[in-house]
Design a protein around this motif. Structure first.
Motif, PDB file in Angstrom:
ATOM      1  N   PHE A 512      -0.343  -0.190  -6.862  1.00 15.45           N
ATOM      2  CA  PHE A 512      -0.179  -1.316  -5.928  1.00 15.45           C
ATOM      3  C   PHE A 512       0.341  -2.557  -6.649  1.00 15.45           C
ATOM      4  O   PHE A 512       1.066  -3.364  -6.073  1.00 15.45           O
ATOM      5  CB  PHE A 512      -1.527  -1.606  -5.255  1.00 15.45           C
ATOM      6  CG  PHE A 512      -1.433  -2.537  -4.082  1.00 15.45           C
ATOM      7  CD1 PHE A 512      -0.727  -2.173  -2.944  1.00 15.45           C
ATOM      8  CD2 PHE A 512      -2.063  -3.777  -4.101  1.00 15.45           C
ATOM      9  CE1 PHE A 512      -0.647  -3.034  -1.846  1.00 15.45           C
ATOM     10  CE2 PHE A 512      -1.983  -4.645  -3.017  1.00 15.45           C
ATOM     11  CZ  PHE A 512      -1.269  -4.266  -1.886  1.00 15.45           C
ATOM     12  N   PHE A 552      12.443  -1.655   1.599  1.00 17.31           N
ATOM     13  CA  PHE A 552      11.558  -0.756   2.326  1.00 17.31           C
ATOM     14  C   PHE A 552      10.294  -0.394   1.563  1.00 17.31           C
ATOM     15  O   PHE A 552       9.632   0.571   1.868  1.00 17.31           O
ATOM     16  CB  PHE A 552      12.324   0.513   2.716  1.00 17.31           C
ATOM     17  CG  PHE A 552      13.296   0.285   3.814  1.00 17.31           C
ATOM     18  CD1 PHE A 552      12.902   0.416   5.134  1.00 17.31           C
ATOM     19  CD2 PHE A 552      14.590  -0.102   3.553  1.00 17.31           C
ATOM     20  CE1 PHE A 552      13.787   0.192   6.169  1.00 17.31           C
ATOM     21  CE2 PHE A 552      15.493  -0.333   4.568  1.00 17.31           C
ATOM     22  CZ  PHE A 552      15.092  -0.185   5.888  1.00 17.31           C
ATOM     23  N   ALA A 554       6.726  -0.438   0.997  1.00 13.83           N
ATOM     24  CA  ALA A 554       5.573  -0.833   1.806  1.00 13.83           C
ATOM     25  C   ALA A 554       4.603  -1.690   1.005  1.00 13.83           C
ATOM     26  O   ALA A 554       4.044  -2.669   1.503  1.00 13.83           O
ATOM     27  CB  ALA A 554       4.869   0.411   2.340  1.00 13.83           C
ATOM     28  N   LEU A 557       5.920  -5.105   0.670  1.00 14.38           N
ATOM     29  CA  LEU A 557       5.833  -5.780   1.961  1.00 14.38           C
ATOM     30  C   LEU A 557       4.394  -6.182   2.287  1.00 14.38           C
ATOM     31  O   LEU A 557       4.157  -7.227   2.887  1.00 14.38           O
ATOM     32  CB  LEU A 557       6.405  -4.875   3.064  1.00 14.38           C
ATOM     33  CG  LEU A 557       7.932  -4.713   3.040  1.00 14.38           C
ATOM     34  CD1 LEU A 557       8.364  -3.662   4.051  1.00 14.38           C
ATOM     35  CD2 LEU A 557       8.605  -6.046   3.336  1.00 14.38           C
ATOM     36  N   THR A 558       3.438  -5.344   1.891  1.00 16.05           N
ATOM     37  CA  THR A 558       2.040  -5.702   2.130  1.00 16.05           C
ATOM     38  C   THR A 558       1.703  -6.983   1.381  1.00 16.05           C
ATOM     39  O   THR A 558       1.063  -7.890   1.910  1.00 16.05           O
ATOM     40  CB  THR A 558       1.109  -4.578   1.649  1.00 16.05           C
ATOM     41  OG1 THR A 558       1.427  -3.392   2.356  1.00 16.05           O
ATOM     42  CG2 THR A 558      -0.351  -4.930   1.912  1.00 16.05           C
ATOM     43  N   MET A 561       3.224  -9.911   3.076  1.00 18.03           N
ATOM     44  CA  MET A 561       2.489 -10.241   4.290  1.00 18.03           C
ATOM     45  C   MET A 561       1.208 -10.978   3.944  1.00 18.03           C
ATOM     46  O   MET A 561       0.862 -11.977   4.570  1.00 18.03           O
ATOM     47  CB  MET A 561       2.172  -8.953   5.042  1.00 18.03           C
ATOM     48  CG  MET A 561       1.387  -9.167   6.305  1.00 18.03           C
ATOM     49  SD  MET A 561       0.982  -7.590   7.072  1.00 18.03           S
ATOM     50  CE  MET A 561      -0.337  -7.022   6.005  1.00 18.03           C
TER      51      MET A 561
ATOM     52  N   VAL B 311      -6.982  -4.551   6.876  1.00 14.75           N
ATOM     53  CA  VAL B 311      -6.200  -4.097   5.723  1.00 14.75           C
ATOM     54  C   VAL B 311      -6.638  -4.805   4.439  1.00 14.75           C
ATOM     55  O   VAL B 311      -6.500  -4.283   3.332  1.00 14.75           O
ATOM     56  CB  VAL B 311      -4.692  -4.333   5.990  1.00 14.75           C
ATOM     57  CG1 VAL B 311      -3.855  -4.052   4.760  1.00 14.75           C
ATOM     58  CG2 VAL B 311      -4.232  -3.474   7.164  1.00 14.75           C
ATOM     59  N   LEU B 315      -7.554  -1.077  -1.099  1.00 13.97           N
ATOM     60  CA  LEU B 315      -7.070  -1.132  -2.471  1.00 13.97           C
ATOM     61  C   LEU B 315      -5.544  -1.158  -2.501  1.00 13.97           C
ATOM     62  O   LEU B 315      -4.942  -1.827  -3.342  1.00 13.97           O
ATOM     63  CB  LEU B 315      -7.596   0.113  -3.205  1.00 13.97           C
ATOM     64  CG  LEU B 315      -7.507   0.153  -4.721  1.00 13.97           C
ATOM     65  CD1 LEU B 315      -8.235  -1.021  -5.337  1.00 13.97           C
ATOM     66  CD2 LEU B 315      -8.126   1.460  -5.234  1.00 13.97           C
ATOM     67  N   THR B 316      -4.912  -0.422  -1.596  1.00 15.73           N
ATOM     68  CA  THR B 316      -3.443  -0.344  -1.640  1.00 15.73           C
ATOM     69  C   THR B 316      -2.778  -0.773  -0.326  1.00 15.73           C
ATOM     70  O   THR B 316      -1.629  -0.398  -0.063  1.00 15.73           O
ATOM     71  CB  THR B 316      -2.961   1.078  -2.018  1.00 15.73           C
ATOM     72  OG1 THR B 316      -3.517   2.018  -1.099  1.00 15.73           O
ATOM     73  CG2 THR B 316      -3.379   1.448  -3.420  1.00 15.73           C
ATOM     74  N   GLY B 317      -3.474  -1.568   0.461  1.00 13.34           N
ATOM     75  CA  GLY B 317      -2.850  -2.184   1.636  1.00 13.34           C
ATOM     76  C   GLY B 317      -2.213  -1.187   2.583  1.00 13.34           C
ATOM     77  O   GLY B 317      -2.789  -0.146   2.907  1.00 13.34           O
ATOM     78  N   ILE B 318      -0.999  -1.514   3.030  1.00 21.98           N
ATOM     79  CA  ILE B 318      -0.249  -0.652   3.945  1.00 21.98           C
ATOM     80  C   ILE B 318       0.776   0.116   3.118  1.00 21.98           C
ATOM     81  O   ILE B 318       1.539  -0.486   2.367  1.00 21.98           O
ATOM     82  CB  ILE B 318       0.466  -1.486   5.023  1.00 21.98           C
ATOM     83  CG1 ILE B 318      -0.569  -2.278   5.841  1.00 21.98           C
ATOM     84  CG2 ILE B 318       1.304  -0.584   5.923  1.00 21.98           C
ATOM     85  CD1 ILE B 318       0.054  -3.188   6.890  1.00 21.98           C
ATOM     86  N   VAL B 319       0.807   1.428   3.234  1.00 27.35           N
ATOM     87  CA  VAL B 319       1.752   2.211   2.430  1.00 27.35           C
ATOM     88  C   VAL B 319       2.797   2.906   3.288  1.00 27.35           C
ATOM     89  O   VAL B 319       3.666   3.593   2.771  1.00 27.35           O
ATOM     90  CB  VAL B 319       1.030   3.259   1.551  1.00 27.35           C
ATOM     91  CG1 VAL B 319       0.122   2.566   0.548  1.00 27.35           C
ATOM     92  CG2 VAL B 319       0.260   4.248   2.406  1.00 27.35           C
ATOM     93  N   SER B 320       2.695   2.741   4.585  1.00 27.11           N
ATOM     94  CA  SER B 320       3.723   3.254   5.487  1.00 27.11           C
ATOM     95  C   SER B 320       4.841   2.226   5.503  1.00 27.11           C
ATOM     96  O   SER B 320       4.599   1.030   5.703  1.00 27.11           O
ATOM     97  CB  SER B 320       3.130   3.415   6.887  1.00 27.11           C
ATOM     98  OG  SER B 320       4.117   3.237   7.874  1.00 27.11           O
ATOM     99  N   ARG B 321       6.069   2.694   5.260  1.00 20.03           N
ATOM    100  CA  ARG B 321       7.184   1.752   5.254  1.00 20.03           C
ATOM    101  C   ARG B 321       7.307   1.077   6.622  1.00 20.03           C
ATOM    102  O   ARG B 321       7.354  -0.141   6.726  1.00 20.03           O
ATOM    103  CB  ARG B 321       8.490   2.473   4.903  1.00 20.03           C
ATOM    104  CG  ARG B 321       8.499   2.990   3.483  1.00 20.03           C
ATOM    105  CD  ARG B 321       9.902   3.363   3.046  1.00 20.03           C
ATOM    106  NE  ARG B 321      10.354   4.605   3.649  1.00 20.03           N
ATOM    107  CZ  ARG B 321      11.453   5.259   3.274  1.00 20.03           C
ATOM    108  NH1 ARG B 321      12.202   4.773   2.306  1.00 20.03           N
ATOM    109  NH2 ARG B 321      11.807   6.389   3.841  1.00 20.03           N
ATOM    110  N   SER B 324       4.444  -1.303   7.317  1.00 20.99           N
ATOM    111  CA  SER B 324       4.476  -2.581   6.597  1.00 20.99           C
ATOM    112  C   SER B 324       5.554  -3.500   7.166  1.00 20.99           C
ATOM    113  O   SER B 324       5.400  -4.714   7.187  1.00 20.99           O
ATOM    114  CB  SER B 324       4.683  -2.342   5.104  1.00 20.99           C
ATOM    115  OG  SER B 324       5.952  -1.780   4.859  1.00 20.99           O
ATOM    116  N   ALA B 327       4.148  -4.862  10.479  1.00 24.66           N
ATOM    117  CA  ALA B 327       3.039  -5.771  10.173  1.00 24.66           C
ATOM    118  C   ALA B 327       3.575  -7.109   9.687  1.00 24.66           C
ATOM    119  O   ALA B 327       3.074  -8.183  10.059  1.00 24.66           O
ATOM    120  CB  ALA B 327       2.118  -5.149   9.123  1.00 24.66           C
TER     121      ALA B 327
END
Lengths: 572, 572
Positions: A512, A552, A554, A557-558, A561, B311, B315-321, B324, B327
């Motif tokens: 991360f 792209f 994620a 981007l997290t 955000m 979220v 530990l690793t937030g959002i991992v879907s492109r 994210s 969001a």
């Protein structure tokens, strides 16, 4: 032997640490991985947060210890020798007790391949039993028991993690037979390790030459290679030439317990003629190998005459090498399995050296069709009664299991094993969960191994990509070991083993944070991860990767955000 | 485009067979593997026993059909075109409905990469719905439904195996939403296939370029390569240049359903500036892709503003492109997810083309630590209500799932998904069962995928060895597909899917008979098996292998024993 090779094992960003005992004067080796700092940008200010190093269970022994000079012609330091001597219940013999060992010592034609240092064997003083099980049952906490208790905890207490694994708990598990510490008094080079369902799941790797390939140097190299990648025990399954000398080189240079199937060598001694096998030759082989330091023997003592008709219903018959040999012997001679008829004598021999018994599953299924059949469970039931006999002789016992089993039939294997074998540790080969992927059986079987370990199997025996196709080379060994480390660790997580998640969390946090090198250094195979990464990256400080490109990612981007949300909160 | 390549797929000892329909005038393609005879030596007499050929489910489409001329500049034959025309509920448009599609058609600078054949799009006649779900709910058994019923059975009835999979059963599963047939009316090249827990477990492969790598020709080659190894559907996740043209080439040349994440292209259209994303741009992208023939869209409509605070605990937030991106959009604009607020309009668009919705799990866990957390299940609950909405519009629905999950938490994912999403088919990415093995995540995840599929997941999305490290190349795609074919087949066996064991048994019997070539030809990757075998064998007629050598081959010994026992019986 090509002894010029550098056998030193170096893990990136790692140092060897030594945790002292509290009961005994011992030092337990572990590996500590240093991590870099997390760098945060908060309101345009750079904040640096330190990441604690991570301590890992380490199977590489002295090969990764800069304090030790490695010389494979002299063998590893004899760590446990003083512990064994201190117990004052053994004698050093003036000669080998095995005819065959003495013969091999005399022969001139094996001079060039003989291990250069001669260690005279040690055995129990008359009337003494020297097994860890015996000591445990007498209330003794040996250095070996304290060693494994410290080793299993990998300094978790420093991370505030509570564990029920203590030296006394280890003693109880050994005394009850629910765990074993394979620790032949003639293999003092090995670092103690424990196999039992309440401990970290262990993996075994098989090496060994066959009549058609592989020499001593190659086998020693594979043994060290296996330890590098994380193999917890090593079975030398050699069936070719110079088995005696090959094994000596392996044992003297291996920091993990070594197992064998003594029947293989016995058969070579009669030139492969099964009809010529006898208890006498086998008995001498057991003594030969006990005095070399083999830590556990696979013995197919549960395959009885009465079970042979059950094999006829199978698609692939008997697929255990040892099982098929003894089954042939029984068929030829019309007699009962001599491992079974001489089982008490076997136990007496083994108890004088603390060689464990791994009760072999000669009738394990060799394909999905044959899984969980009558032949398999008939043998398992016999293994249960043999366990009781071995325990009465204070011998440590493992129970071997399949093989090939579809997923919905896996749990029954563990349930029946626990029920029939009184909680002795289970040690399975895979199982493969389908037969349709030769070339990928490390994967078909890692799927099964992870599940059977989750259900309570204590040790899983690796399978390489070459299974069913040929003898594995070094890269196959690596692929097999890593696949099985994955399966074992996945099971540790699923069993909620104390502290198992630390490595996962540290690696995920590194991911991360885009701390690429930390991510690789914490992984099971840092070299492979780095190699794959380098194939598509120009530098290792990138805050994105080629999978997603800069827009792209994620994780990036997290972070954006979260910074944005924090900013908004601060503005309020 | 390098069009000179030979894209013909050839499987050893295999021929294409075509099974006719009984309701409709259709032909279902399958692969038949011929086997050699078993040769027995019985009392010195040679007996020959014929082995029936084995019929396999085949994803390679026309590429393995010698009747078809392959020309990727013209695309595959349009198999389903007459079926669609016969339903008389669609119109062929005179132009594209998407602004962007029309723009791309006009541009001169894309001439060189534009697919050479222009197919005008088809859509539902006004007031009509053209989804398989709609037809099923009206009691119609379409050619697509009959096709998949025949396809799933792979001629098992010829082997005497009963199956409950009939065209009517397929219709019921589609009508209830428990299965889907992704079948956009603008992708008539695709052979119908079904995704549902009562059918064979399917696998998806992801391909696609990123801003940093890979061109059109490479992606088309990967698509065909994926079909060769057994990929059931294909997602084009391109995020780089010329997404529109790349997709056209892929769809026209792919015999399996193609999925996308339209948000990726929408973001490229605004040059990666998330703040500039809008419903209008996204809507035009949906129409663009529906008219190209995308069979299902991943849409992250369940990730709501209210879930974002959850979220922070990760530990690793959002991992879907996709997750994210949306969001970030919500955070920037302070507005609700526009996929959610426009969901009914999305369904209306999709129902006119029969593009399915794969409800994306934007909050899937990205590490072991985050598995099964509040964020994940909050989103899953929203996906359940969206499923009901989509079904009301007759849109076919998949539900996407994780991700990273330790083994003991896998079953809960399926149980909650079934409960919250009313039995819509589950489609998971792995899950990875540990985070510590970058470089081997095809294995960490095949372990999880096999288990989650056994619990009822209908389709598993592959993971390659390069996951977390870089964009996969062709060999990575092969490794990922084969690992997932293993996981899917292991689950089919565990679910006791009718006839799943036939291939295993045939291969095991070949192994026992030392019919090496049959063993390889029946395997998931005959080329790899043969390559490994050849590394250590001089000929392929050997009755033993280098693993054991001649004396130690258990299978050979079993045969010896059985001959010996038979002889003794005959002598009595």
């Amino acid at each position: 032997m090509s002894i010029k090779k550098n056998f030193r094992i170096i893990y990136p960003a790692s140092r060897k640490v030594h945790v002292p005992g509290k009961i005994h004067d011992i030092e337990v080796s572990m590996r500590e991985v240093a991590l870099t700092d997390t760098v945060l940008l908060q309101n345009n200010e750079k904040e640096t947060i330190r990441n604690s190093p991570v301590t890992l269970y380490d199977t590489s022994g002295p090969y990764s210890d800069p304090r030790v000079d490695i010389d494979i012609t002299r063998g590893l330091p004899r760590l446990r020798e003083p512990w064994i001597e201190n117990r004052k219940d053994t004698v050093r013999l003036q000669d080998f007790s095995s005819r065959y060992s003495n013969e091999r010592q005399q022969r001139a034609d094996t001079d060039s391949i003989r291990f250069p240092v001669k260690h005279l064997p040690r055995r129990a003083q008359p009337g003494h039993v020297v097994t860890q099980r015996y000591y445990a049952s007498r209330g003794m906490i040996t250095p070996e028991m304290e060693y494994v208790a410290i080793r299993e905890n990998t300094r978790n207490e420093d991370m505030g993690i509570r564990s029920d694994i203590t030296p006394e708990m280890v003693r109880q598990e050994i005394a009850s037979g629910h765990a074993i510490i394979p620790a032949n008094i003639n293999h003092p080079e090995a670092e103690p390790m424990i196999i039992g369902s309440r401990f970290l799941v262990k993996i075994n790797t098989n090496i060994g030459n066959s009549a058609l390939s592989s020499g001593i140097d190659e086998e020693v190299e594979k043994a060290i290679w296996s330890c590098k990648w994380g193999g917890d025990t090593l079975m030398d399954l050699s069936t070719g030439n110079n088995i005696h000398e090959t094994r000596e080189w392996i044992i003297r240079n291996t920091p993990v317990p070594v197992g064998t199937v003594p029947l293989y060598q016995a058969l070579e001694k009669v030139n492969g003629k099964i009809e010529d096998l006898s208890w006498d030759i086998y008995r001498d082989t057991l003594i030969e190998q006990c005095e070399q330091g083999v830590d556990y023997f696979t013995i197919h003592a549960g395959l009885l005459k009465q079970s042979l008709p059950l094999v006829k219903k199978r698609l692939t018959g008997i697929v255990s090498r040892g099982g098929s040999i003894i089954a042939n012997w029984m068929t030829i001679h019309g007699e009962e399995n001599f491992f079974y008829t001489h089982f008490e004598e076997i136990c007496e021999i083994l108890s004088a050296y603390d060689t464990g018994i791994s009760l072999g599953d000669g009738l394990r299924p060799g394909c999905i069709h044959d899984a969980n059949d009558a032949a398999q469970f008939a043998e398992l039931s016999v293994l249960g009664s043999l366990t009781t006999t071995a325990w009465a002789h204070h011998v440590q016992v493992l129970i071997e299991g399949p093989g090939h089993v579809p997923m919905h039939k896996i749990k029954k294997n563990v349930d029946e094993q626990v029920r029939l074998c009184h909680g002795a540790p289970f040690y399975t080969l895979g199982p493969l969960t389908t037969d349709i992927a030769p070339g990928y059986d490390h994967i078909t079987s890692a799927i099964g191994a992870a599940q059977i370990a989750k259900e309570g199997t204590a040790m899983i025996c690796y399978v390489t990509p070459k299974e069913h196709l040929g003898l594995p080379n070094k890269e196959d060994v690596r692929a097999g070991v890593v696949a099985y480390k994955i399966a074992a660790h996945a099971a540790d997580l699923a069993k909620e083993h104390p502290g198992a998640f630390i490595r996962d969390n540290a690696l995920s946090k590194a991911r991360f944070d885009f701390r690429w090198k930390d991510q690789f250094n914490l992984s099971l195979d840092p070299e492979k991860a780095l190699e794959y990464y380098k194939e598509s990256h120009l530098d290792s400080n990138s805050d994105h990767c080629t999978m997603c490109g800069p827009h792209f990612c994620a994780m990036k981007l997290t972070k954006n955000m979260q910074s944005c949300a924090n900013l908004q909160e601060n503005e309020k």
